[in-house]
Design a protein around this motif. Structure first.
Motif, short mmCIF file in Angstrom:
data_model
loop_
_atom_site.label_atom_id
_atom_site.label_comp_id
_atom_site.label_asym_id
_atom_site.label_seq_id
_atom_site.Cartn_x
_atom_site.Cartn_y
_atom_site.Cartn_z
N PHE A 152 0.80 -1.20 0.00
CA PHE A 152 0.00 0.00 0.00
C PHE A 152 0.84 1.27 0.00
CE2 PHE A 152 -4.03 2.02 1.74
CZ PHE A 152 -4.66 1.86 0.53
N VAL A 153 2.16 1.11 0.22
CA VAL A 153 3.02 2.29 0.34
C VAL A 153 2.94 3.24 -0.86
CG1 VAL A 153 5.45 2.98 0.38
CG2 VAL A 153 4.59 1.40 2.09
N PRO A 154 3.05 2.72 -2.10
CA PRO A 154 3.02 3.67 -3.23
C PRO A 154 1.74 4.49 -3.28
CG PRO A 154 3.74 1.52 -3.97
CD PRO A 154 3.29 1.35 -2.55
N TYR A 155 0.64 3.85 -2.88
CA TYR A 155 -0.63 4.57 -2.96
C TYR A 155 -0.67 5.76 -2.00
CZ TYR A 155 -5.58 5.56 -3.08
OH TYR A 155 -6.78 6.20 -3.22
N VAL A 156 0.03 5.64 -0.88
CA VAL A 156 -0.04 6.69 0.13
C VAL A 156 0.87 7.87 -0.23
CG1 VAL A 156 0.17 7.18 2.58
CG2 VAL A 156 -0.52 4.94 1.82
N SER B 99 -3.14 21.31 5.73
CA SER B 99 -3.85 20.04 5.92
C SER B 99 -4.67 20.06 7.20
CB SER B 99 -2.86 18.88 5.98
OG SER B 99 -2.11 18.84 4.80
N LEU B 100 -4.12 20.67 8.26
CA LEU B 100 -4.86 20.72 9.52
C LEU B 100 -6.11 21.59 9.38
CD1 LEU B 100 -2.10 20.88 12.29
CD2 LEU B 100 -3.70 19.02 11.80
N ILE B 101 -5.97 22.74 8.74
CA ILE B 101 -7.15 23.60 8.56
C ILE B 101 -8.21 22.85 7.77
CG2 ILE B 101 -8.03 25.76 7.58
CD1 ILE B 101 -5.32 27.01 7.92
N THR B 102 -7.78 22.23 6.66
CA THR B 102 -8.72 21.48 5.82
C THR B 102 -9.44 20.42 6.65
OG1 THR B 102 -7.19 21.77 3.98
CG2 THR B 102 -8.95 20.17 3.68
N THR B 103 -8.65 19.65 7.41
CA THR B 103 -9.22 18.54 8.16
C THR B 103 -10.22 19.03 9.20
OG1 THR B 103 -7.11 17.42 7.88
CG2 THR B 103 -8.61 16.49 9.48
N VAL B 104 -9.86 20.10 9.91
CA VAL B 104 -10.76 20.60 10.95
C VAL B 104 -12.07 21.09 10.32
CG1 VAL B 104 -11.09 22.43 12.66
CG2 VAL B 104 -8.95 21.14 12.59
N ILE B 105 -11.96 21.85 9.23
CA ILE B 105 -13.18 22.35 8.59
C ILE B 105 -14.05 21.19 8.11
CG2 ILE B 105 -14.12 23.71 6.68
CD1 ILE B 105 -11.61 25.39 6.73
N LEU B 223 -8.78 10.70 5.90
CA LEU B 223 -8.90 10.79 4.44
C LEU B 223 -8.70 12.22 3.96
CD1 LEU B 223 -11.89 8.40 3.61
CD2 LEU B 223 -9.46 8.05 3.19
N ALA B 224 -9.31 13.17 4.68
CA ALA B 224 -9.19 14.57 4.27
C ALA B 224 -7.75 15.05 4.43
CB ALA B 224 -10.12 15.45 5.10
N PHE B 225 -7.10 14.62 5.52
CA PHE B 225 -5.73 15.05 5.78
C PHE B 225 -4.79 14.53 4.69
CE2 PHE B 225 -1.57 15.13 7.69
CZ PHE B 225 -1.58 16.30 8.43
N VAL B 226 -4.91 13.25 4.38
CA VAL B 226 -4.02 12.66 3.37
C VAL B 226 -4.25 13.32 2.01
CG1 VAL B 226 -3.50 10.54 2.09
CG2 VAL B 226 -3.81 10.46 4.56
N VAL B 278 5.02 7.90 7.77
CA VAL B 278 4.81 7.76 9.21
C VAL B 278 3.32 7.85 9.53
CG1 VAL B 278 5.18 8.87 11.44
CG2 VAL B 278 7.09 8.60 9.85
N PHE B 279 2.68 8.84 8.94
CA PHE B 279 1.25 9.02 9.16
C PHE B 279 0.49 7.79 8.71
CE2 PHE B 279 -2.92 10.83 8.05
CZ PHE B 279 -3.23 11.41 9.26
N PHE B 280 0.89 7.24 7.55
CA PHE B 280 0.23 6.05 7.03
C PHE B 280 0.39 4.87 7.96
CE2 PHE B 280 1.09 2.13 4.51
CZ PHE B 280 -0.23 1.80 4.29
N LEU B 281 1.62 4.67 8.46
CA LEU B 281 1.85 3.54 9.34
C LEU B 281 1.02 3.67 10.62
CD1 LEU B 281 5.66 2.90 8.92
CD2 LEU B 281 3.76 1.48 8.15
N ALA B 282 0.89 4.91 11.11
CA ALA B 282 0.13 5.13 12.32
C ALA B 282 -1.37 4.94 12.07
CB ALA B 282 0.40 6.53 12.87
N MET B 283 -1.80 5.27 10.88
CA MET B 283 -3.24 5.32 10.60
C MET B 283 -3.67 4.26 9.60
SD MET B 283 -4.76 7.80 12.17
CE MET B 283 -4.34 9.17 13.21
#
Lengths: 345, 297
Positions: A152-156, B99-105, B223-226, B278-283
């Motif tokens: 899934f890495v490339p997609y992210v 990204s934070l502003i977008t996500t919060v809104i 989803l919005a943040f990414v 990192v964000f992806f691994l966490a989420m």
């Protein structure tokens, strides 16, 4: 999915109506009674209060949506009938001239063709490959959880980031060339992104790398919903592995595959970032897509009316293809009374 | 392919056999071919990413002479240069704020709108729901030219709001489509109990519904943040001033300005990957669930 998504909540509403009405009828007198000691007039106050609440909750989202989504879309339709460079008064109404010009421009029709090629190749390449890898990862192998993350890495990664990495890989003397040299295929080396004959296919390879993970993850999710007893029954009947996949797994995965196909199609039609990074639509417009053409004409050449016509055409083409897909492919999922889709939830 | 077997492979620790694992599989592994295939897939997937990270530790001379293999010697100057440059941190900061502003809104406006659409009875509810779901059909590309001109006329170009507001607006349809069924699924009894205890519907929203919708909000928020973090087209048009640009724009401009410095570009790009990874691994679970939810509608 388009109609799918819009239709389903509506259907829920219809389905819910009798029950909800009954419930509302049941609740209204009670809340009215509570609010004003049983006097009928008070229910009006409750109604108004409810309306204010609804307004309070919905207005922010609705306003944002109206200003930044609905207005620009409608404006695009309006701009498309003018010849306008974005400055000064918009007074040169040209009717459908911009549309005619776009359809006559071979760069635009070429771009449409490229988008269609990308749709077809995405499905032809990613569907079998994604299915094969999903079936592979659905087995109990060591490190399966890690594999799911890796895939899934490339997609992210942002398309821009992935694109720049591939730009470096594909440059003359880069890793891709080195691999060809290493395999003794030096003669097959190309100007991967510089040769108009093959640049589109090079972009396609990068897109496959980027988006195959999405297909695999979705197929894997669908596989989770295939009931195990079906496999056990098939085993008892002595079915081979291949028979099991062909007769049980793939048919049951049908809805997931068809929905993925829709997402893939819509994504292919909107394709911009990767192409802009890798080739900007070149060389010789050989990788031009509708979106890169639009941005090129709009912001780089300030042909805002013309670019808007292209945007409306892009939207129209997407809508027609979405409707066709809905009619010929997704319809099966919506009609089936006992939806296989339900199993997956 | 090996014949499907119901019994787990011998020598496999029984502890690992959780019911979920057993359920999803049609066959046990163990066939070396399966592992080879898995390795090939993993290599093809991670190869370019690893090449970029390792390439950042080489010199350009090394890259030209020997594109494959480990750096020899390891060069850290590329990474040091990026990490000590003000522009990289500014791009990262801008991306984070936008990204934070977008996500919060998106999260706040989305859950507010989804609440009446999910739990109020009123005329026009179905229509309003359709209006938002129709938004799924309007891609940013179609609206981008008028949007660009509008943001310019509002003097919001080169501002965080100029990117965050449209991004949030375009993320709203998906958010509402995901949140509405989620809110509908909360038991009616909760609401009735709260009403009997004298809570208004607004009070119910704040005190009960909002805390309970946490998981749904996290999903739409992620989803919005990414999406915002990775966005390119809108920032490209709105943020022409380098001091306001986001990480994707920074990566693109760095790579074209330093086209000859492959190692430097690879270092810059690798560092730009880290937050997303990192964000992806966490989420990971949330992102995957969100996407699956999106597909299933």
């Amino acid at each position: 999915m388009a109609d799918d998504v819009t239709a389903r909540p509506t259907r829920t509403d219809v389905a819910a109506t009798p029950r909800d009405t009954a419930r509302a009828a049941d609740r209204a007198p009670r809340s009215a009674a509570r609010a004003a000691g049983g006097r009928p007039r008070a229910s009006v106050t409750v109604e108004w209060r409810k309306r204010l609440e609804i307004l309070f909750f919905v207005t922010p989202a609705l306003a944002l949506f109206a200003v930044f989504v609905v207005t620009p879309v409608l404006q695009a339709v309006r701009y498309s009938t003018y010849k306008w460079n974005g400055l000064g008064p918009m007074d040169d109404f040209v009717g459908l001239q911009n549309y005619a010009n776009a359809l006559r421009d071979q760069v635009f029709t070429g771009a449409v063709t490229h988008n269609l090629i990308i749709i077809v190749l995405s499905i032809v390449i990613q569907l079998p490959l994604g299915l094969a890898i999903a079936l592979l990862l659905n087995r109990e192998i060591r490190g399966r959880a890690a594999m799911r993350v890796i895939i899934f890495v490339p997609y992210v990664l942002a398309e821009v980031v992935a694109g720049v990495v591939w730009l470096m890989l594909l440059q003359p003397g880069g890793l891709v060339d080195a691999v060809f040299d290493g395999l003794g295929l030096s003669a097959a080396k190309q100007l991967w992104l510089g040769n108009p004959e093959i640049a589109l296919y090079t972009v396609m390879v990068v897109l496959t790398w980027k988006y195959l993970g999405l297909a695999i993850i979705l197929f894997l999710a669908g596989l989770q919903g295939v009931p195990t007893d079906l496999y056990e029954a098939a085993q008892l009947d002595g079915a081979s592995w291949w028979q099991v996949q062909r007769r049980i797994t793939i048919p049951l995965l049908g809805p997931t595959i068809r929905t993925w196909g829709f997402l893939s199609m819509i994504g292919s039609l909107q394709l911009f970032d990767m192409v802009w990074i890798l080739t900007k639509g070149g060389p010789a417009n050989s990788t031009m897509t509708m979106a890169t053409y639009l941005i090129n004409q709009g912001t780089n050449r300030s042909l805002y009316g013309y670019a808007s016509a292209v945007a409306v055409l892009l939207f129209g083409i997407s809508l027609v293809l979405a409707a066709l897909y809905q009619y010929f492919v997704l319809r099966r999922d919506n009609q089936d009374a006992p939806k296989p889709r339900k199993v997956q939830r | 392919m090996s014949a499907p077997a119901v019994t787990p492979a011998p020598g496999r620790p029984a502890v690992l056999e959780t019911p979920r694992r057993r359920r999803g599989s049609s066959a046990t592994g163990g066939n070396p071919l399966v592992y080879v295939a898995a390795l090939v897939v993993a290599a093809a997937t991670l190869g370019p990413v690893l090449y970029a990270i390792l390439g950042g530790f080489r010199s350009n001379a090394q890259l030209a002479a020997e594109p494959v293999g480990l750096p020899d010697p390891w060069v850290v100057s590329n990474y040091v240069n990026v990490l000590t440059s003000a522009s990289f941190w500014r791009y990262a900061f801008n991306s984070t704020v936008i990204s934070l502003i977008t996500t919060v809104i998106v999260a706040v406006f989305g859950v507010m709108a989804a609440y009446p659409l999910a739990r109020y009875q009123f005329r026009g509810r179905a229509m309003l729901t359709t209006v938002f779901t129709m938004g799924l059909l309007f891609p940013l590309t179609v609206a981008i030219i008028p949007l660009f001109l509008m943001i310019r006329d509002l003097n919001l170009n080169n501002t965080f709001w100029g990117v965050a507001l449209p991004q949030a607006a375009f993320a709203l349809p998906m958010t509402i489509v995901i949140l509405r069924p989620f809110l509908m699924a909360l038991p009616k009894e909760l609401e009735e109990a709260a009403m009997i205890d004298g809570t208004s519907r607004v009070g119910f929203f704040w005190r009960i519904l909002l805390p309970l919708s946490g998981p749904g909000l996290v999903t739409v928020g992620v989803l919005a943040f990414v999406a915002s973090w990775n966005a390119y087209l809108l920032p490209l048009l709105i943020l022409s001033d380098p001091t306001t640009q986001t990480l994707p724009l920074g990566v693109a401009s760095f790579s074209s300005e330093h086209a000859q410095d492959t190692a430097g570009v690879l270092a810059f790009t690798s560092l730009a990957m880290i937050p997303a990874l990192v964000f992806f691994l966490a989420m990971e679970k949330r992102i995957v669930n969100g996407l699956q939810g999106a597909v299933k509608g």
